[in-house]
Enzyme design. Sequence first.
Site, PDB file in Angstrom:
ATOM      1  N   GLN A  85       0.845  -0.815  -0.016  1.00  0.00           N
ATOM      2  CA  GLN A  85       0.056   0.539  -0.354  1.00  0.00           C
ATOM      3  C   GLN A  85       0.784   1.091  -0.096  1.00  0.00           C
ATOM      4  O   GLN A  85       1.445   1.430   0.974  1.00  0.00           O
ATOM      5  CB  GLN A  85      -0.832   0.285   1.024  1.00  0.00           C
ATOM      6  CG  GLN A  85      -1.561   1.428   1.187  1.00  0.00           C
ATOM      7  CD  GLN A  85      -2.698   1.757   2.223  1.00  0.00           C
ATOM      8  OE1 GLN A  85      -2.212   1.763   3.684  1.00  0.00           O
ATOM      9  NE2 GLN A  85      -4.074   1.073   2.256  1.00  0.00           N
ATOM     10  N   CYS A 115      -6.793   6.686   5.252  1.00  0.00           N
ATOM     11  CA  CYS A 115      -6.273   7.246   6.931  1.00  0.00           C
ATOM     12  C   CYS A 115      -6.778   8.078   6.958  1.00  0.00           C
ATOM     13  O   CYS A 115      -6.670   9.308   6.718  1.00  0.00           O
ATOM     14  CB  CYS A 115      -4.538   6.979   6.377  1.00  0.00           C
ATOM     15  SG  CYS A 115      -3.457   7.358   8.010  1.00  0.00           S
ATOM     16  N   GLY A 216     -14.117  -3.373   8.891  1.00  0.00           N
ATOM     17  CA  GLY A 216     -14.661  -2.610   9.811  1.00  0.00           C
ATOM     18  C   GLY A 216     -15.605  -3.484  11.273  1.00  0.00           C
ATOM     19  O   GLY A 216     -16.336  -4.280  10.987  1.00  0.00           O
ATOM     20  N   ASP A 217     -15.028  -3.796  12.244  1.00  0.00           N
ATOM     21  CA  ASP A 217     -14.981  -4.385  13.365  1.00  0.00           C
ATOM     22  C   ASP A 217     -15.597  -6.047  12.882  1.00  0.00           C
ATOM     23  O   ASP A 217     -16.025  -6.366  13.430  1.00  0.00           O
ATOM     24  CB  ASP A 217     -16.453  -4.012  13.261  1.00  0.00           C
ATOM     25  CG  ASP A 217     -16.461  -2.424  14.180  1.00  0.00           C
ATOM     26  OD1 ASP A 217     -15.276  -2.195  13.819  1.00  0.00           O
ATOM     27  OD2 ASP A 217     -17.311  -2.149  14.244  1.00  0.00           O
ATOM     28  N   ARG A 240      -8.157  -5.056  13.030  1.00  0.00           N
ATOM     29  CA  ARG A 240      -7.826  -5.369  14.375  1.00  0.00           C
ATOM     30  C   ARG A 240      -8.358  -6.435  15.271  1.00  0.00           C
ATOM     31  O   ARG A 240      -7.663  -7.270  16.460  1.00  0.00           O
ATOM     32  CB  ARG A 240      -8.597  -4.516  15.497  1.00  0.00           C
ATOM     33  CG  ARG A 240      -8.420  -3.410  15.258  1.00  0.00           C
ATOM     34  CD  ARG A 240      -9.078  -2.017  15.347  1.00  0.00           C
ATOM     35  NE  ARG A 240     -10.200  -2.268  15.160  1.00  0.00           N
ATOM     36  CZ  ARG A 240     -11.420  -0.986  15.654  1.00  0.00           C
ATOM     37  NH1 ARG A 240     -11.127  -0.460  16.383  1.00  0.00           N
ATOM     38  NH2 ARG A 240     -12.520  -1.595  14.403  1.00  0.00           N
TER      39      ARG A 240
END
Length: 333
Positions: A85, A115, A216-217, A240
């Site tokens: 990236q 970002c 996401g999540d 994460r």
Amino acid sequence: MLKSIKLKNLEIKNPVILAPQAGITDLPFRNLVSSFGGEEFSTSLTVSEMVPSASQVYLLNKKKSNSKIKRLYERYSSNTLTSVQIFGNDPDIMAESAKINEELGADIIDINMGCPVNKIVKNGCGSDLLRNPELASKIIKKVVSAVNVPVTVKIRTGWNAENINAPEFAQMIEDSGASMLAIHGRTRSQLYSGTVDLDTIKKVKSSVSIPVIGNGDIFTIDDAKRMLEYTGVDGVMVGRGIYGTPWFLYHIIYFLKTGERLPEVPISERKEILLKHISAMIDYYGEKTGMLNARKHIAWYSKGLRNSAEFRNFVNNSENISEVYEFIEKLFK
Ligand SMILES: Cc1cc2nc3c(=O)[nH]c(=O)nc-3n(C[C@H](O)[C@H](O)[C@H](O)COP(=O)(O)O)c2cc1C
């Protein structure tokens, strides 16, 4: 539920992808993550930490051969592709950086347009490009014409709640020649607060014909399943949710392909994986920096174990590797 994705001459067999994360998705971590699952069930794509296009081009023009840059591309698993990236705001420099990374071995070039960090955004890079689709389009076009490998783009849903423009922005991405896009279902203003906006991801998916990756999540297998089912995206990307559990992508893929859930990884195996991870980091960064960079990972692996708070405190204050290893032996029993 999981179908392979074709990008030019590449095939992403299992599109459950490791999200780019500065300070996390370095070479040791990407290799570790792709070592789980074998040919059938391992992730097919990991994305590097973001690389600053301008300083990369500057360094290489100065002939300061940067061994770190070269080592970005080493890999242990032939099942997994490496996307590198890049970020920046100058179409020509981005194109040059893309070419450098292609020559060094990147399978895919990903452009960061998501970002949210101030120091990136204030220079017109990252998610600031969501407010400047004309420049974003120029960057994509230049990069696409500079390389033969597929070019992908990573975005957020928009700048803020009043300016959610991801569906139109995604069409611009497709029209500019990118082969795939990934979307984190939050606005720039949200940073990491609130919950992921699956409805906008769904709209993005239906507004383009290139593959879309939902992000996401995703902290559990069911989160991955919901992302795929609710939005119809072609693959998922996990950030994460993989901390301390580098086998997580393998477990998601296994479930999506077989309908069965693998058992929890036993504590003795977790210890072996952690030791292998620390050793790869020391090999890559050298002893001192390797141990420093490993601290956060060590803390994540030990989460939930008895005495883990005491252990984390110890690790964060110790510079003695053998003491840390002794403590790990005691904790992971
Ligand atoms: C520590 C950290 C570093 C990140 N670095 C990058 C990066 O270099 N490039 C990028 O596009 N996104 C970066 N992200 C965003 C992630 O790729 C991802 O979009 C975000 O974490 C949401 O996914 P998750 O909920 O699965 O973590 C970073 C996120 C975190 C937490």
